[in-house]
Design a protein around this motif. Structure first.
Motif, short mmCIF file in Angstrom:
data_model
loop_
_atom_site.label_atom_id
_atom_site.label_comp_id
_atom_site.label_asym_id
_atom_site.label_seq_id
_atom_site.Cartn_x
_atom_site.Cartn_y
_atom_site.Cartn_z
N ALA A 1 0.86 -1.17 0.00
CA ALA A 1 0.00 0.00 0.00
C ALA A 1 0.90 1.22 0.00
O ALA A 1 2.04 1.18 0.43
N GLY A 2 0.37 2.31 -0.53
CA GLY A 2 1.18 3.53 -0.65
C GLY A 2 1.00 4.44 0.54
O GLY A 2 0.95 4.01 1.68
N LYS A 3 0.86 5.70 0.21
CA LYS A 3 0.79 6.76 1.20
C LYS A 3 -0.64 6.86 1.75
O LYS A 3 -1.60 6.67 1.01
N GLU A 4 -0.76 7.22 3.03
CA GLU A 4 -2.11 7.38 3.58
C GLU A 4 -2.88 8.45 2.81
O GLU A 4 -2.35 9.53 2.55
N LEU A 5 -4.12 8.11 2.42
CA LEU A 5 -4.91 9.05 1.63
C LEU A 5 -6.08 9.60 2.44
O LEU A 5 -6.36 10.79 2.40
N MET A 6 -6.77 8.70 3.13
CA MET A 6 -7.93 9.14 3.92
C MET A 6 -7.82 8.60 5.34
O MET A 6 -7.41 7.46 5.53
N ARG A 7 -8.18 9.45 6.29
CA ARG A 7 -8.22 9.00 7.68
C ARG A 7 -9.48 9.53 8.34
O ARG A 7 -9.75 10.73 8.29
N ALA A 8 -10.24 8.61 8.92
CA ALA A 8 -11.41 8.99 9.70
C ALA A 8 -11.05 8.77 11.16
O ALA A 8 -10.46 7.75 11.51
N SER A 9 -11.38 9.74 12.01
CA SER A 9 -11.02 9.64 13.43
C SER A 9 -12.24 9.87 14.31
O SER A 9 -12.86 10.94 14.25
N VAL B 1 -15.92 5.60 15.27
CA VAL B 1 -15.22 4.79 14.27
C VAL B 1 -14.03 5.55 13.69
O VAL B 1 -14.15 6.70 13.27
N SER B 2 -12.88 4.86 13.70
CA SER B 2 -11.67 5.41 13.07
C SER B 2 -11.17 4.39 12.07
O SER B 2 -11.25 3.18 12.31
N LEU B 3 -10.67 4.87 10.95
CA LEU B 3 -10.01 3.96 10.00
C LEU B 3 -9.17 4.79 9.05
O LEU B 3 -9.35 6.00 8.91
N SER B 4 -8.20 4.11 8.41
CA SER B 4 -7.39 4.82 7.42
C SER B 4 -7.22 3.94 6.20
O SER B 4 -7.33 2.71 6.29
N VAL B 5 -6.98 4.59 5.07
CA VAL B 5 -6.75 3.85 3.82
C VAL B 5 -5.70 4.60 3.01
O VAL B 5 -5.66 5.84 3.00
N ALA B 6 -4.83 3.82 2.38
CA ALA B 6 -3.72 4.39 1.62
C ALA B 6 -3.95 4.18 0.11
O ALA B 6 -4.80 3.39 -0.29
N THR B 7 -3.18 4.89 -0.69
CA THR B 7 -3.25 4.67 -2.13
C THR B 7 -2.89 3.20 -2.42
O THR B 7 -2.08 2.60 -1.71
#
Ligand code: ATP
Ligand code: MG
Length: 249
Positions: free
Chosen positions: A10-18, A33-39
């Protein structure tokens, strides 16, 4: 492309919910709810009916404002931003209940989104390219209202792609499809992440698809995140098994 999906870097973090919270009256549909997703990363979002999955997507794509918590995207705070701002920023989504503009053709449905970034002629070309990419080339000039469920699902995907997103939020796009249609969609979703570098969060009840696609799985139950991790580990987590099967105690 070599290696299995779970080996893809996975690449760089793109979205983060906190700490996202959203209440409907007394019901806490999304609870801290928290989560993160990368490119290039594919995140599977699973959980029983009513767990808050679609509500979470609605917050991430601007349809719903959170009561508290925050969302950052491409390094910017987009908490509470409108649908238009989210789309312009590169957040593409599909809807669980597909809603194409039935009197328009497939081509025109996809052009609507392409007009966000292109003038008319270029939008027409871009839309046709996207329609072909999702395997609907022969249906380009068909009215959307005449499509089968499978084609409507693909059109929904094409519409999400039409805004040239950096992230795709896919809400049960495999529901109602047969085994070969599901396999085709799995290949397509994998190509968006691994060839185009898109981040993907997919809500999915089909665990086979989630297991074969997701780098990471997040599980919601009654609005809360109850597990997160590699697919193989998450499906064996006793809390996840209990959420799906119902607990005796
Ligand atoms: N606009 C709304 N007003 C009131 N309650 C809502 C609203 N939207 C969702 N809910 C409630 O919030 C909870 C979470 O719903 P949501 O649609 O997010 O679940 P889900 O995990 O997507 O479920 P499914 O797997 O059935 O699609 C449910 O109890 C639902 O009835
Ligand atoms: Mg839902």
């Amino acid at each position: 492309m070599t290696g299995t999906p779970t080996q893809a870097a996975a690449g760089k973090e793109l979205m983060r919910a906190s700490g996202l919270v959203r209440r409907f009256g007394g019901l806490v549909a999304v609870n801290e709810v928290s989560l993160s997703v990368a490119t290039s990363e594919i995140v599977g979002l699973i959980g029983p009916n009513g767990a808050g999955k679609t509500s979470l997507f609605n917050i991430l794509s601007g349809q719903l404002k959170p009561d508290s918590g925050s969302v950052s995207f491409s390094g910017k705070d987009i908490t509470g931003a409108s649908v238009t701002i989210c789309a312009r920023a590169g957040i593409g989504r599909t809807f669980q209940i597909v809603k194409p503009l039935t009197s328009l053709t497939v081509h025109e449905n996809v052009m609507v989104g392409a007009l966000l970034h292109h003038p008319l002629a270029a939008a027409r070309d871009k839309a046709a390219e996207i329609v072909r990419r999702v395997g609907m080339g022969p249906l380009l000039e068909r009215p959307a209202g005449s499509l089968t469920l499978e084609s409507r699902k693909r059109l929904e995907l094409a519409r999400a792609l039409s805004i040239e997103p950096k992230i795709l939020l896919l809400d049960e796009i495999l529901a109602g499809l047969n085994a070969s249609e599901i396999n085709e969609s799995i290949h397509l979703i994998r190509s968006f992440a691994h060839e185009d570098g898109l981040a993907v969060i997919m809500i999915e009840h089909n665990l086979h698809a989630v297991m074969s696609l997701a780098d990471k799985v997040v599980v919601l139950d009654y609005g809360r995140k109850i597990a997160e991790g590699k697919p193989e580990a998450v499906v064996r987590d006793p809390a996840v098994v209990a959420a799906y099967l119902g607990s005796d105690d």
